[in-house]
Write an enzyme that holds these catalytic residues in place. Structure first.
Site, PDB file in Angstrom:
ATOM      1  N   ASP A 159       0.852  -1.190   0.000  1.00  0.00           N
ATOM      2  CA  ASP A 159       0.000   0.000   0.000  1.00  0.00           C
ATOM      3  C   ASP A 159       0.885   1.236   0.000  1.00  0.00           C
ATOM      4  O   ASP A 159       1.849   1.308   0.782  1.00  0.00           O
ATOM      5  CB  ASP A 159      -0.865   0.086   1.279  1.00  0.00           C
ATOM      6  CG  ASP A 159      -1.858  -1.062   1.396  1.00  0.00           C
ATOM      7  OD1 ASP A 159      -2.075  -1.751   0.379  1.00  0.00           O
ATOM      8  OD2 ASP A 159      -2.397  -1.260   2.511  1.00  0.00           O
ATOM      9  N   ILE A 160       0.572   2.207  -0.843  1.00  0.00           N
ATOM     10  CA  ILE A 160       1.410   3.402  -0.932  1.00  0.00           C
ATOM     11  C   ILE A 160       1.535   4.078   0.421  1.00  0.00           C
ATOM     12  O   ILE A 160       2.606   4.442   0.882  1.00  0.00           O
ATOM     13  CB  ILE A 160       0.827   4.392  -1.962  1.00  0.00           C
ATOM     14  CG1 ILE A 160       1.076   3.838  -3.369  1.00  0.00           C
ATOM     15  CG2 ILE A 160       1.463   5.784  -1.829  1.00  0.00           C
ATOM     16  CD1 ILE A 160       0.535   4.699  -4.474  1.00  0.00           C
ATOM     17  N   CYS A 391     -24.665   4.443  26.877  1.00  0.00           N
ATOM     18  CA  CYS A 391     -24.468   5.778  26.336  1.00  0.00           C
ATOM     19  C   CYS A 391     -25.739   6.272  25.625  1.00  0.00           C
ATOM     20  O   CYS A 391     -26.668   6.691  26.291  1.00  0.00           O
ATOM     21  CB  CYS A 391     -23.220   5.837  25.459  1.00  0.00           C
ATOM     22  SG  CYS A 391     -22.577   7.514  25.351  1.00  0.00           S
ATOM     23  N   HIS A 515     -19.308   3.885  28.826  1.00  0.00           N
ATOM     24  CA  HIS A 515     -19.211   2.657  28.030  1.00  0.00           C
ATOM     25  C   HIS A 515     -18.450   1.592  28.821  1.00  0.00           C
ATOM     26  O   HIS A 515     -17.226   1.499  28.689  1.00  0.00           O
ATOM     27  CB  HIS A 515     -18.437   2.925  26.739  1.00  0.00           C
ATOM     28  CG  HIS A 515     -19.145   3.788  25.755  1.00  0.00           C
ATOM     29  ND1 HIS A 515     -19.990   3.283  24.801  1.00  0.00           N
ATOM     30  CD2 HIS A 515     -19.136   5.134  25.579  1.00  0.00           C
ATOM     31  CE1 HIS A 515     -20.469   4.269  24.061  1.00  0.00           C
ATOM     32  NE2 HIS A 515     -19.969   5.414  24.514  1.00  0.00           N
ATOM     33  N   GLU A 517     -18.172  -1.373  28.223  1.00  0.00           N
ATOM     34  CA  GLU A 517     -17.624  -2.430  27.355  1.00  0.00           C
ATOM     35  C   GLU A 517     -16.133  -2.262  27.072  1.00  0.00           C
ATOM     36  O   GLU A 517     -15.474  -3.185  26.627  1.00  0.00           O
ATOM     37  CB  GLU A 517     -18.413  -2.510  26.035  1.00  0.00           C
ATOM     38  CG  GLU A 517     -18.289  -1.317  25.086  1.00  0.00           C
ATOM     39  CD  GLU A 517     -19.350  -0.239  25.320  1.00  0.00           C
ATOM     40  OE1 GLU A 517     -19.822  -0.105  26.469  1.00  0.00           O
ATOM     41  OE2 GLU A 517     -19.670   0.494  24.360  1.00  0.00           O
TER      42      GLU A 517
HETATM   43  N1  GLN Z   1     -24.828  10.695  20.629  1.00  0.00           N
HETATM   44  C1  GLN Z   1     -24.823  10.684  22.053  1.00  0.00           C
HETATM   45  C2  GLN Z   1     -23.973  11.816  22.627  1.00  0.00           C
HETATM   46  O1  GLN Z   1     -23.183  12.384  21.935  1.00  0.00           O
HETATM   47  C3  GLN Z   1     -24.367   9.352  22.597  1.00  0.00           C
HETATM   48  C4  GLN Z   1     -22.939   9.042  22.280  1.00  0.00           C
HETATM   49  C5  GLN Z   1     -22.613   7.597  22.368  1.00  0.00           C
HETATM   50  O2  GLN Z   1     -23.478   6.743  22.405  1.00  0.00           O
HETATM   51  N2  GLN Z   1     -21.332   7.281  22.387  1.00  0.00           N
HETATM   52  O3  GLN Z   1     -24.073  12.145  23.776  1.00  0.00           O
END
Ligand code: GLN
Length: 559
Positions: A159-160, A391, A515, A517
């Protein structure tokens, strides 16, 4: 690094570097191969870290659509990076920083800023040596304080945009003692129609690598099955490496099996010997074996979880899939994830949710699918289905409750509907003046204070938790009083910010503004995910893996 008492490794020997390149095509799973090797070195007592190089011009992954590169992974320091860093964090059980993701955008931005500041006064600023020097500096800095650093170059050799990196690696190898550097090339070994393993694509890609001045020390062939002895010999002969340096990486059911397979092939031992570290490694019997125990747990059944999202692509929600697996390892069940198009639900097709045991509404941005996500929340809330909102999923749970329980007609997030009469979710005050899109959200790790005697407290077992964030909107403080004396409580807060919600009258209904996760690991499942899976087991029990309920799940695992 093993302590002095158990090894005699001399730290003055310096860092060891494993460079990983890919041939024939991208998406071969060189990251998983590399992370698996790293995991085994860690089990043998060494401190291992990794660097992912993404040769694209974006400064970071933050502004990229998940359809292009999968999910945006968020680091503790707020770095928005390639999902491969998630794999390294999970496999190596480390917390990485933004400096562990090198992009062309970052390097060029830095070099050009230096040029503008006059740092190169009088000189012509060029890819070689200025960009290549910056790349080498970044690799050395990321490796500091560890024993082994794995450097994965994204994309495919040839890849360049990858060229400056390969040149930097060539120089790097020239500058380091030979025994401190190992080049691994991961390539594809396809089958011909008559069932023969074909080495020609590998030969061609190694030819390409060599034309740049790099000679692989190790070649890993990705194939449906293990490579035949004959195939290995052919690759060895034409690519000029010992047959013992050619390894197979066949398809397996689950990426967590790859370290076990790499170990069986002897790749870790080969690497240790190449580095002269074999005698410094913990003896076989003393190596940590918990990985094997965790990932080979017997499964007593299966549960089905709906993931109500926008992208029909497992990679777009990779960390959620992985977190559910970690929870599954812990309780000994398989979690089948069924992607449900949020768009479909907004058209009234909530029948898709009838057959599932639990519902997740993940993070996301923008209007599309938001009504479907709200519908999924309503379905979970009214039918006592275990629910986890992450979120945006947390925000949609607030909107759903405001509309359907508090009677706030037309309530919404200001992100989706600027003119809503009830912006129960609104922009963060510090975002009022922000125009740029890249790296400007509320990002990274922040602490949440958890109310005792709540579900959140039971899950985290603590009065606080630190989790990673990525958002621009939040629960509007102007509506806090509307939730007072309601069964929907905000059990986690950060100052005036609502971070966790739960519904006291529901078997399991949890939403997090953060989050969780991104911090889940095999052997250390994320509390909200473990809570969800346990609640699902309690609510509907596990199905036998053979009762056909998992017919339409993603069973094909590639890495
Ligand atoms: N869109 C929403 C916000 O900006 C949730 C963001 C997300 O789920 N990571 O607050």
């Amino acid at each position: 690094m093993p302590t002095e008492s158990d090894t005699h490794y001399d730290p003055s020997l310096g860092n060891k570097f494993i460079f990983v390149t890919g041939g024939v095509m991208s998406g071969l799973g060189k990251g998983i191969t590399a992370a698996s090797t790293g995991r085994l070195l860690k089990n043998a007592g060494f401190d291992v870290t990794a660097v992912k190089i993404d040769p694209y011009l974006n400064v970071d992954a933050g502004t990229m659509n998940p359809y292009q590169h999968g999910e945006v992974y968020v680091l503790e320091d707020g770095g928005e990076v390639d999902l491969d860093l998630g794999n390294y964090e999970r496999f190596l059980d480390i917390d990485m920083t933004s400096d562990h993701n090198i992009t062309t955008g970052k390097t060029y931005q830095h070099v050009i800023e230096k040029e503008r500041a006059g740092d190169y006064l009088g000189k012509t600023v060029q890819i070689i040596p200025h960009i290549t020097d910056d790349i080498k500096r970044r690799i050395r800095e990321a490796a500091e304080g560890t024993d082994v650093c794995i450097i994965e170059v994204g994309g495919t050799v040839g890849d360049i945009e990858g060229m400056p990196y390969l040149e930097a690696l060539r120089q790097f190898a020239h500058e380091e003692p030979a025994e401190n550097v190992l080049f691994t090339h991961v390539t594809l070994v396809p089958y011909s129609k008559n069932g023969e393993q074909k080495t020609k694509p590998t030969q061609h890609s190694v030819k390409e690598v060599r034309s740049i001045g790099l000679q692989p020390d190790v070649i890993v062939g990705r194939c449906d099955d293990r490579l035949d002895r004959q195939t290995k010999e052919k690759i060895a002969l034409f690519c000029d490496i010992p047959t013992e340096a050619v390894f197979s990486n066949p398809d397996v059911d689950d990426v967590y099996q790859v370290p076990l397979m790499v170990e069986e092939e002897g790749l870790d031992q080969y690497v240790l010997e190449h580095f002269g570290l074999a005698d410094d490694a913990l003896p076989e019997g003393e190596r940590t074996n918990d990985w094997r125990e965790i990932v080979t747990t017997d499964k007593t059944g299966t549960v089905d979880i709906a993931l109500v999202g926008k992208y029909d692509l497992e990679d777009a929600y990779m960390s959620i899939h992985e977190s559910l697996k970690h929870a599954g390892f812990e309780v000994g069940i398989d979690v089948d994830v069924h992607w449900v198009a949020a768009d479909d639900l907004s058209n009234g097709h909530d029948g898709q949710l009838e057959s599932v045991d639990g519902i997740i509404v993940p993070g996301g941005f923008g209007m599309r699918g938001s009504e479907g996500k709200i519908e999924a929340v309503r379905y979970a809330r009214e039918n006592d289905i275990p629910f986890l909102g992450l979120c945006l999923g947390f925000q949609m749970a607030v909107v759903e409750y405001a509309r359907n329980v508090l009677g706030l007609d037309g309530a919404h997030s200001a992100e989706m509907d600027e003119d809503t009469p009830h912006p129960v979710i609104d922009i963060l005050p510090e975002q009022y003046e922000v125009d740029d899109m890249g790296g400007t959200m509320r990002l990274g790790e922040h602490t949440t204070v958890i109310e005792p005697q709540t579900l959140a407290y039971d899950l985290y077992g603590d009065t606080s938790c630190s989790e990673r964030h990525r958002h621009r909107f939040e629960v509007n403080p102007g509506y806090f009083d509307r939730f007072e004396d309601e069964p929907l409580v905000f059990s986690g807060t950060a100052g005036n910010r609502m971070e966790i919600l739960e519904l006291e009258t529901h078997p399991f209904f949890l939403g997090t503004q953060f989050h969780p996760e991104y911090t889940s690991r095999p052997g250390q499942p994320s509390p909200p995910f473990l809570g969800l899976v346990e609640a699902v087991l309690e609510h509907s029990g596990a199905h036998s893996a053979t009762d056909g309920t998992d017919a339409d799940t993603e069973t094909e695992v590639t890495h």
